[in-house]
Design an enzyme around this catalytic site. Structure first.
Site, PDB file in Angstrom:
ATOM      1  N   SER A 136       0.775  -1.081   0.451  1.00 31.75           N
ATOM      2  CA  SER A 136       0.043  -0.076  -0.068  1.00 31.75           C
ATOM      3  C   SER A 136       0.917   0.975  -0.217  1.00 31.75           C
ATOM      4  O   SER A 136       1.421   1.564  -0.740  1.00 31.75           O
ATOM      5  CB  SER A 136      -0.863   0.076   1.266  1.00 31.75           C
ATOM      6  OG  SER A 136      -1.906   1.064   0.972  1.00 31.75           O
ATOM      7  N   GLU A 147      -9.777  -4.572  -3.361  1.00 32.31           N
ATOM      8  CA  GLU A 147      -8.714  -4.812  -2.974  1.00 32.31           C
ATOM      9  C   GLU A 147      -9.658  -3.168  -1.670  1.00 32.31           C
ATOM     10  O   GLU A 147      -9.758  -3.315  -0.487  1.00 32.31           O
ATOM     11  CB  GLU A 147      -7.979  -2.977  -3.133  1.00 32.31           C
ATOM     12  CG  GLU A 147      -6.810  -4.110  -4.115  1.00 32.31           C
ATOM     13  CD  GLU A 147      -5.424  -3.988  -4.225  1.00 32.31           C
ATOM     14  OE1 GLU A 147      -5.951  -3.928  -2.776  1.00 32.31           O
ATOM     15  OE2 GLU A 147      -4.383  -4.461  -4.377  1.00 32.31           O
ATOM     16  N   HIS A 181      -7.833  -5.003  -0.148  1.00 32.32           N
ATOM     17  CA  HIS A 181      -6.718  -4.923   0.726  1.00 32.32           C
ATOM     18  C   HIS A 181      -6.172  -5.332   1.766  1.00 32.32           C
ATOM     19  O   HIS A 181      -6.649  -5.361   3.126  1.00 32.32           O
ATOM     20  CB  HIS A 181      -6.942  -3.644   0.441  1.00 32.32           C
ATOM     21  CG  HIS A 181      -5.915  -2.580   0.766  1.00 32.32           C
ATOM     22  ND1 HIS A 181      -4.489  -2.429   0.377  1.00 32.32           N
ATOM     23  CD2 HIS A 181      -5.292  -1.390   1.401  1.00 32.32           C
ATOM     24  CE1 HIS A 181      -4.101  -1.766   0.048  1.00 32.32           C
ATOM     25  NE2 HIS A 181      -4.302  -0.687   0.894  1.00 32.32           N
TER      26      HIS A 181
END
Length: 527
Positions: free
Chosen positions: A210, A332, A431
């Site tokens: 990320s 995600e 995610h």
């Protein structure tokens, strides 16, 4: 001298001073090792400075404080928490896990945590480097760096730093991106010191997830880092974010000053850090937009510390030759939106209007229909989450893979597809869900709600495959190992992408729908 089992060396001598670590489950571990001067007092919102060193033997057996950040007792409903007290501005430290502090020159894996640029810590148990060090004979380094307002707030135009002339951008005035100067200082520390821990300074892989993946790419493009990084692992980089120029970022700085009750950066420097973190919460509310991932603090393309979007960095100069492994999860955006009851009530008209902000109003109905076809039975909220997944993560990652393939420097690409069973499956392959699989340390994620209910046999089998692939890539630049299907690079004619699911499969053009749909909606990477 190679390591002899049972004779762990827990003391190392460095240019900065002597360190004493500890033996932990067959590894030698050094914690809270300072890599830069504490960024406190006049050094708040200044580029990272060299640490002055210490006399005597410094204890390195306990974690130091994490970077100041917002904290909610009891954690969040997906991860269960991402960073915990103690917090302190004196946080520029790193942890080292090594099979032995000898002269074996093992490959080095440097981990940069993510957290939306506002949360996380390199000393979180979930990011322990123990499994990588033990299973891969690697030296693993995790880094704490400034986040939130202390790391990402762009100084106002009246704040002129004298700079430090150390080549990190500080010598040209206070360009901001203090997070990046921290990470560059940590990378230099690794280069200069890691041999004492049994590592090879010429074989450094920087990995991140990320916001940490954005950091890894940004570091690769910093001229001062040329030659320091051999490989990068980019897990779910949100390359679709629009990183502002200084002029746009100063609007947020002005809003933040107002929220903090300060009229200048000088006044802001006088405030205790808890007041700065409290004001950050207000900036979340002020910058929120419906249907967008909240990002009150962002890297700034300032022309001093960061010259181009990190997604472009790996196409230019020395960084174009760095080996890249990049991937994303299938859903995600479900991480931040699937449990939002307000979003669940979104209607087709609202979502079509949001799609129009990406594709244009005329193309929005067709784009909506394309998402409906790709996910039969999709609610408007599902269409919106798939859009956010594509525009922030999947499509720009594929775009980088396409550009590197065209340049003859193909990447290794993957998509993580195994869904979480938590919350009746609403999270999907969200995610962050790939993290415990890559780290191979599910025992450290026991309190994370999104791993609850995973079938142990499927979980452990997939974790073995991914963990070993990450180790292989860090060691050799090739993620293949005997316990997985053949993984070929992402070439223009094949577009091979490894699908990590209950059955691991290499597929051609797995993200083809997103690639074609977003071809005209994303910025070019060539600039």
């Amino acid at each position: 001298m190679a390591h002899i089992p049972g004779t762990a060396r827990t003391v190392v001598d460095l240019p900065g001073g002597r360190l004493r670590g500890a033996e932990e489950d067959g590894l030698t571990v050094f914690r809270a090792v300072p890599y830069a001067a504490p960024p406190v007092g006049d050094l708040r919102w200044r580029p990272a400075r060299p640490h002055p060193g210490w006399s005597g033997t410094r204890d390195a057996t306990a974690d130091g404080p994490s970077a100041p950040q917002m904290y909610r007792e009891g954690g969040d409903p997906v991860l269960g928490g991402h960073g915990a007290p103690p917090f302190d501005e004196d946080c520029l430290t790193l942890n080292v896990w090594t099979p032995a502090a000898d002269d074996a020159r093992r490959p080095v894996l440097v981990w940069i945590h993510g957290g939306g640029f506002v949360s996380g810590s390199g000393s979180m148990p979930q990011y322990s480097g123990a499994a990588f060090a033990r299973d891969g004979d690697l030296v693993v380094v995790s880094v704490n760096y400034r986040i939130g307002p202390l790391g990402y707030l762009h100084p106002d135009v009246e704040d002129k730093s004298p700079g430090d002339g150390n080549g990190d951008g500080g010598g040209n005035g206070n360009g901001g991106n203090h997070w990046l100067t921290d990470q560059l200082a940590a990378l230099r520390w690794v280069r200069e010191n890691i041999a004492a821990f049994g590592g090879d300074p010429d074989s450094i892989t920087v990995a991140g997830q990320s916001g940490g993946a954005v950091s890894a790419a940004a570091l690769a493009g910093v001229p001062e880092a040329a030659g320091l990084i051999r490989r990068v692992i980019l897990m779910s980089p949100p390359f679709g974010l629009d990183f502002p120029a200084p002029e746009a970022s100063l609007e947020r700085t002005a809003a933040y000053l107002e929220l903090a009750g300060a009229k200048s950066m000088a006044e802001l420097r006088s405030l205790p850090w808890p007041a700065l973190i409290e004001a950050a919460g207000g900036l979340f509310a002020r910058t929120a937009r419906w249907g967008y991932w909240p990002t009150p603090f962002l890297p700034v393309i300032d022309g001093v510390t960061l010259h181009r979007h990190p997604a472009q960095a790996l196409l230019h100069g020395a960084a174009a030759g760095i080996e890249v492994l990049i991937g994303w999860t299938r859903e995600e955006a479900n991480f931040g939106f699937a449990l939002d009851e307000g979003l669940a009530a979104a209607d087709r008209e609202q979502v079509t209007a949001r799609i129009g902000e990406t594709f244009g109003a005329a193309a929005a109905p067709d784009a909506y229909a394309a998402y409906e076809r790709a996910r039969p039975g999709a609610r408007p909220a599902d269409v919106l989450m798939d859009l956010i997944t594509d525009e922030l993560f999947r499509a720009p990652a594929v775009r980088l893979a396409e550009a590197r393939a065209a340049a003859g420097r193909p990447v290794w690409a993957y998509q993580f597809d195994l869904p979480s069973p938590a919350y009746e499956g609403r999270l999907g392959a969200a995610h962050c869900l790939e993290l415990p699989f890559a780290f191979g340390n599910f025992e450290q994620w026991a309190d994370a709600p999104f791993v609850a209910g995973l079938d142990p046999a499927v979980r452990d089998g997939l974790a073995h495959t991914m963990h070993r692939a990450w180790i292989a890539f860090a060691r050799t630049g090739d993620p293949n190992h005997p316990d997985m299907p053949r993984w070929s690079p992402y070439e223009k004619d094949t577009r091979t992408t490894m699908r990590f699911d209950s059955v691991v499969t290499a597929l051609g053009d797995l993200a083809g729908d997103a690639r074609r749909l977003h071809e005209g909606a994303l910025r070019p990477l060539s600039s």
